[in-house]
Design a protein around this motif. Structure first.
Motif, PDB file in Angstrom:
ATOM      1  N   ASP A 111       0.846  -1.191   0.000  1.00 59.40           N
ATOM      2  CA  ASP A 111       0.000   0.000   0.000  1.00 59.40           C
ATOM      3  C   ASP A 111       0.890   1.252   0.000  1.00 59.40           C
ATOM      4  N   PRO A 112       0.511   2.278  -0.742  1.00 64.78           N
ATOM      5  CA  PRO A 112       1.311   3.510  -0.766  1.00 64.78           C
ATOM      6  C   PRO A 112       1.554   4.131   0.607  1.00 64.78           C
ATOM      7  N   LEU A 113       0.670   3.890   1.566  1.00 65.82           N
ATOM      8  CA  LEU A 113       0.890   4.426   2.917  1.00 65.82           C
ATOM      9  C   LEU A 113       2.000   3.682   3.650  1.00 65.82           C
ATOM     10  N   ALA A 114       2.198   2.403   3.348  1.00 67.40           N
ATOM     11  CA  ALA A 114       3.233   1.613   4.026  1.00 67.40           C
ATOM     12  C   ALA A 114       4.602   1.797   3.389  1.00 67.40           C
ATOM     13  N   VAL A 115       4.648   2.117   2.126  1.00 66.95           N
ATOM     14  CA  VAL A 115       5.914   2.184   1.388  1.00 66.95           C
ATOM     15  C   VAL A 115       6.927   3.139   2.022  1.00 66.95           C
ATOM     16  N   PRO A 116       6.560   4.391   2.357  1.00 66.72           N
ATOM     17  CA  PRO A 116       7.579   5.288   2.927  1.00 66.72           C
ATOM     18  C   PRO A 116       8.088   4.838   4.291  1.00 66.72           C
ATOM     19  N   LEU A 117       7.222   4.230   5.093  1.00 67.77           N
ATOM     20  CA  LEU A 117       7.669   3.766   6.406  1.00 67.77           C
ATOM     21  C   LEU A 117       8.643   2.604   6.264  1.00 67.77           C
ATOM     22  N   LEU A 118       8.348   1.657   5.385  1.00 61.45           N
ATOM     23  CA  LEU A 118       9.263   0.532   5.174  1.00 61.45           C
ATOM     24  C   LEU A 118      10.576   0.998   4.573  1.00 61.45           C
ATOM     25  N   ALA A 119      10.517   1.996   3.691  1.00 66.87           N
ATOM     26  CA  ALA A 119      11.753   2.529   3.099  1.00 66.87           C
ATOM     27  C   ALA A 119      12.623   3.186   4.172  1.00 66.87           C
ATOM     28  N   GLU A 120      12.014   3.964   5.052  1.00 69.03           N
ATOM     29  CA  GLU A 120      12.785   4.613   6.117  1.00 69.03           C
ATOM     30  C   GLU A 120      13.297   3.583   7.118  1.00 69.03           C
ATOM     31  N   LEU A 121      12.518   2.568   7.388  1.00 71.10           N
ATOM     32  CA  LEU A 121      12.954   1.496   8.276  1.00 71.10           C
ATOM     33  C   LEU A 121      14.187   0.801   7.685  1.00 71.10           C
ATOM     34  N   ALA A 122      14.206   0.584   6.394  1.00 68.86           N
ATOM     35  CA  ALA A 122      15.361  -0.043   5.733  1.00 68.86           C
ATOM     36  C   ALA A 122      16.605   0.825   5.876  1.00 68.86           C
ATOM     37  N   VAL A 123      16.458   2.121   5.731  1.00 60.52           N
ATOM     38  CA  VAL A 123      17.597   3.034   5.902  1.00 60.52           C
ATOM     39  C   VAL A 123      18.105   2.973   7.339  1.00 60.52           C
ATOM     40  N   GLU A 124      17.182   2.996   8.287  1.00 61.52           N
ATOM     41  CA  GLU A 124      17.563   2.951   9.710  1.00 61.52           C
ATOM     42  C   GLU A 124      18.306   1.661  10.043  1.00 61.52           C
ATOM     43  N   TYR A 125      17.747   0.529   9.633  1.00 67.58           N
ATOM     44  CA  TYR A 125      18.391  -0.759   9.918  1.00 67.58           C
ATOM     45  C   TYR A 125      19.756  -0.858   9.239  1.00 67.58           C
ATOM     46  N   SER A 126      19.871  -0.381   8.019  1.00 70.44           N
ATOM     47  CA  SER A 126      21.164  -0.466   7.327  1.00 70.44           C
ATOM     48  C   SER A 126      22.203   0.407   8.019  1.00 70.44           C
ATOM     49  N   SER A 127      21.785   1.540   8.575  1.00 72.82           N
ATOM     50  CA  SER A 127      22.753   2.394   9.284  1.00 72.82           C
ATOM     51  C   SER A 127      23.188   1.773  10.612  1.00 72.82           C
ATOM     52  N   ARG A 128      22.328   0.983  11.221  1.00 65.02           N
ATOM     53  CA  ARG A 128      22.671   0.357  12.503  1.00 65.02           C
ATOM     54  C   ARG A 128      23.382  -0.984  12.347  1.00 65.02           C
ATOM     55  N   TYR A 129      23.038  -1.724  11.293  1.00 64.28           N
ATOM     56  CA  TYR A 129      23.520  -3.099  11.191  1.00 64.28           C
ATOM     57  C   TYR A 129      24.357  -3.378   9.943  1.00 64.28           C
ATOM     58  N   GLY A 130      24.445  -2.424   9.032  1.00 63.61           N
ATOM     59  CA  GLY A 130      25.219  -2.640   7.817  1.00 63.61           C
ATOM     60  C   GLY A 130      24.346  -3.082   6.662  1.00 63.61           C
ATOM     61  N   GLY A 131      24.971  -3.212   5.518  1.00 62.44           N
ATOM     62  CA  GLY A 131      24.240  -3.520   4.295  1.00 62.44           C
ATOM     63  C   GLY A 131      23.645  -2.256   3.717  1.00 62.44           C
ATOM     64  N   THR A 132      23.164  -2.357   2.524  1.00 59.06           N
ATOM     65  CA  THR A 132      22.531  -1.206   1.894  1.00 59.06           C
ATOM     66  C   THR A 132      21.054  -1.162   2.250  1.00 59.06           C
ATOM     67  N   ALA A 133      20.478   0.008   2.099  1.00 55.93           N
ATOM     68  CA  ALA A 133      19.045   0.144   2.347  1.00 55.93           C
ATOM     69  C   ALA A 133      18.256  -0.763   1.404  1.00 55.93           C
ATOM     70  N   ALA A 134      18.722  -0.903   0.165  1.00 57.06           N
ATOM     71  CA  ALA A 134      18.028  -1.768  -0.797  1.00 57.06           C
ATOM     72  C   ALA A 134      18.061  -3.226  -0.341  1.00 57.06           C
ATOM     73  N   GLU A 135      19.197  -3.674   0.196  1.00 55.47           N
ATOM     74  CA  GLU A 135      19.291  -5.051   0.690  1.00 55.47           C
ATOM     75  C   GLU A 135      18.353  -5.267   1.876  1.00 55.47           C
ATOM     76  N   VAL A 136      18.341  -4.327   2.788  1.00 53.19           N
ATOM     77  CA  VAL A 136      17.486  -4.448   3.963  1.00 53.19           C
ATOM     78  C   VAL A 136      16.016  -4.407   3.543  1.00 53.19           C
ATOM     79  N   ARG A 137      15.679  -3.540   2.618  1.00 53.74           N
ATOM     80  CA  ARG A 137      14.293  -3.465   2.137  1.00 53.74           C
ATOM     81  C   ARG A 137      13.862  -4.795   1.520  1.00 53.74           C
ATOM     82  N   ARG A 138      14.760  -5.428   0.764  1.00 57.11           N
ATOM     83  CA  ARG A 138      14.439  -6.751   0.202  1.00 57.11           C
ATOM     84  C   ARG A 138      14.181  -7.748   1.320  1.00 57.11           C
ATOM     85  N   ASP A 139      14.991  -7.688   2.385  1.00 59.94           N
ATOM     86  CA  ASP A 139      14.771  -8.584   3.526  1.00 59.94           C
ATOM     87  C   ASP A 139      13.413  -8.313   4.189  1.00 59.94           C
ATOM     88  N   LEU A 140      13.081  -7.044   4.359  1.00 56.16           N
ATOM     89  CA  LEU A 140      11.810  -6.683   5.002  1.00 56.16           C
ATOM     90  C   LEU A 140      10.610  -7.162   4.194  1.00 56.16           C
TER      91      LEU A 140
END
Length: 177
Positions: free
Chosen positions: A12-41
């Motif tokens: 859903d378009p409402l969930a997309v920005p939150l998941l994208a920001e979550l991927a950036v946050e996780y990648s900054s804390r744990y490594g990997g790229t935001a794209a890799e983390v987003r694929r995992d999510l």
């Protein structure tokens, strides 16, 4: 300010920005790229977060998605929380606790009696949230590539007769904040 809780699907378009920001946050804390983390999510089957066994909610304020979270079936009596998130510009306003309360209420309506979750070792804010919300810390015996995961559980109070899973509310709840 008008606050709404919307139950949506993962794409859903409402969930997309939150998941994208979550991927950036996780990648900054744990490594990997935001794209890799987003694929995992998004590797979890989206159906796990839909009725009858799960849900994904987004909190919308004045048309903007500001927080969200999801749950899925862990076992017959237990729901597993996933993806609790507050957008960076909206933190420190109690939205995490609000999302948690909304998810717990929906979990109870679906007939679950226990909530389970894991969170990473570099997320002290999450640990503080779950401790403050009455969750019990379990042994940290799950080893992950990022380190031992924090595990929590909470037994929900008996809220009377449960709706059968599948009768979950997929609508919108509105309120003022």
């Amino acid at each position: 300010m008008m606050r709404q809780v919307r139950y949506v699907e993962q794409r859903d378009p409402l969930a997309v920005p939150l998941l994208a920001e979550l991927a950036v946050e996780y990648s900054s804390r744990y490594g990997g790229t935001a794209a890799e983390v987003r694929r995992d999510l998004t590797a979890y089957p989206a159906a796990e977060f839909t009725p009858p066994d799960g849900a994904l909610l987004v909190v919308v304020e004045d048309g903007e998605p500001v927080a969200g979270g999801a749950f899925r079936r862990y076992d017959a009596g237990t729901a597993e929380l996933k993806r609790i998130w507050t957008a960076r510009d909206h933190r420190r306003r109690g939205l995490g606790r609000f999302v948690l309360a909304e998810l717990e209420a929906e979990i109870a309506r679906r007939g679950y009696v226990r909530v389970y979750l894991t969170t990473g070792p570099r997320q002290p804010e999450a640990v503080a949230l779950y401790n403050a919300a009455g969750y019990t810390a379990l042994e940290r015996n799950i080893q992950h590539e990022i380190g031992p995961l924090h595990r929590f559980e909470k037994h929900l109070p008996d809220s009377g007769p449960a709706r059968p899973r599948g009768a979950g509310d997929t609508g919108v709840h509105a309120g003022n904040s």
